[in-house]
Design an enzyme around this catalytic site. Structure first.
Site, PDB file in Angstrom:
ATOM      1  CG  HIS A 106      -3.846   2.710   4.999  1.00 46.12           C
ATOM      2  ND1 HIS A 106      -5.111   2.853   4.852  1.00 46.12           N
ATOM      3  CD2 HIS A 106      -3.934   1.815   4.875  1.00 46.12           C
ATOM      4  CE1 HIS A 106      -6.364   1.985   4.411  1.00 46.12           C
ATOM      5  NE2 HIS A 106      -4.778   0.845   3.756  1.00 46.12           N
ATOM      6  CG  HIS A 139      -8.768  -0.921   2.314  1.00 47.72           C
ATOM      7  ND1 HIS A 139      -8.457  -0.608   1.103  1.00 47.72           N
ATOM      8  CD2 HIS A 139      -7.855  -0.784   3.415  1.00 47.72           C
ATOM      9  CE1 HIS A 139      -7.249  -1.185   1.648  1.00 47.72           C
ATOM     10  NE2 HIS A 139      -6.395  -0.975   2.412  1.00 47.72           N
ATOM     11  CD  GLU A 186      -3.464  -1.619   2.254  1.00 46.70           C
ATOM     12  OE1 GLU A 186      -2.789  -0.498   3.250  1.00 46.70           O
ATOM     13  OE2 GLU A 186      -3.952  -1.382   1.956  1.00 46.70           O
ATOM     14  CE1 TYR A 213     -10.456  20.541  19.480  1.00 47.31           C
ATOM     15  CE2 TYR A 213     -12.539  19.825  20.762  1.00 47.31           C
ATOM     16  CZ  TYR A 213     -11.347  20.725  20.443  1.00 47.31           C
ATOM     17  OH  TYR A 213     -10.656  21.605  21.476  1.00 47.31           O
ATOM     18  CG  HIS A 245      -7.022  -1.883   7.201  1.00 49.68           C
ATOM     19  ND1 HIS A 245      -6.835  -3.208   7.049  1.00 49.68           N
ATOM     20  CD2 HIS A 245      -6.378  -1.380   6.399  1.00 49.68           C
ATOM     21  CE1 HIS A 245      -5.739  -2.756   5.615  1.00 49.68           C
ATOM     22  NE2 HIS A 245      -5.691  -1.909   5.640  1.00 49.68           N
TER      23      HIS A 245
END
Length: 213
Positions: A98, A165, A79, A125, A100
């Site tokens: 990144h 994802h 990735e 926020y 999951h």
């Protein structure tokens, strides 16, 4: 040269520290997710493939040239292109996270959401740290087509949700990217908790005022 080396050492340690913090608080699990940070000379440091964020070795992080060529450390994650296309689209970014993360992934599986802005502005926020959250369509992990989909959306938002994802978030610093990711995950959790209830999100005027400040 000395300043770059000290900067690199600091960033390596910070990536490991942030990774452990996210892992220990269940924002990530197993060997999922990845973190990167950009040096002032454009080189990238990134968590390698098959690495648990809970036990990162700073010395084994993958290293890339400013052009995206892997030149050191362990084998990079498949990735890596997600990070590189975020940096291309967000020129002032110094880090990308990144994950999951469970609640954000759950939201990415729901039907009927606005793909241009998936989550409502539930809190101040969230608006300040995340803003808009577009969703990229599903592609298999490692599919190069995902890079173009993410790049297009990242031109207008520093956070993108990948369908089925998970989220990817860029920030000027690693801490900024971390905090935005945490705010995104907690807002996704709130959104799921409140499904079926009548919501009172911030008004467009309130959102505009926050963005201006």
């Amino acid at each position: 040269m000395t300043s770059i080396l000290s900067e690199e050492t600091r960033l390596r340690d910070e990536i490991a520290e942030v990774g452990k913090s996210l892992f220990d608080r269940c924002f990530t699990f197993g060997s999922t997710g990845n973190i990167s940070a950009r040096l002032s000379n454009g080189e990238l440091l990134m968590t390698p493939t098959n690495a648990s964020m809970g036990s990162l070795d700073p010395a084994r992080l993958s290293k890339f040239t400013a052009e995206g060529v892997h030149v050191g450390g362990d084998k990079p994650t498949k990735e890596a292109f997600l990070h590189q296309c975020m940096y291309c689209a967000r020129g002032n970014s110094g880090a990308v996270v990144h994950l999951h993360s469970t609640h954000a992934v759950a939201v990415s599986i729901l039907e009927g959401l606005d793909p241009d802005d998936v989550l409502p502005p539930l809190t101040a926020y969230y608006v300040m740290r995340v803003g808009r959250l577009p969703m990229a369509p599903y592609f298999p992990p490692g599919d190069a087509a995902l890079a173009e989909a993410v790049r297009e959306r990242a031109e207008h938002s520093h956070a993108v949700l990948l369908a089925n994802h998970g989220p990817v978030v860029a920030g000027k610093t690693l801490k900024e990217a971390q905090y935005a990711m945490e705010e995104l995950e907690e807002t996704a959790k709130l959104f799921l908790m409140l499904r079926g209830e009548r919501l009172r999100p911030l008004t467009p005027e309130q959102v505009d005022a926050l963005r201006q400040t």
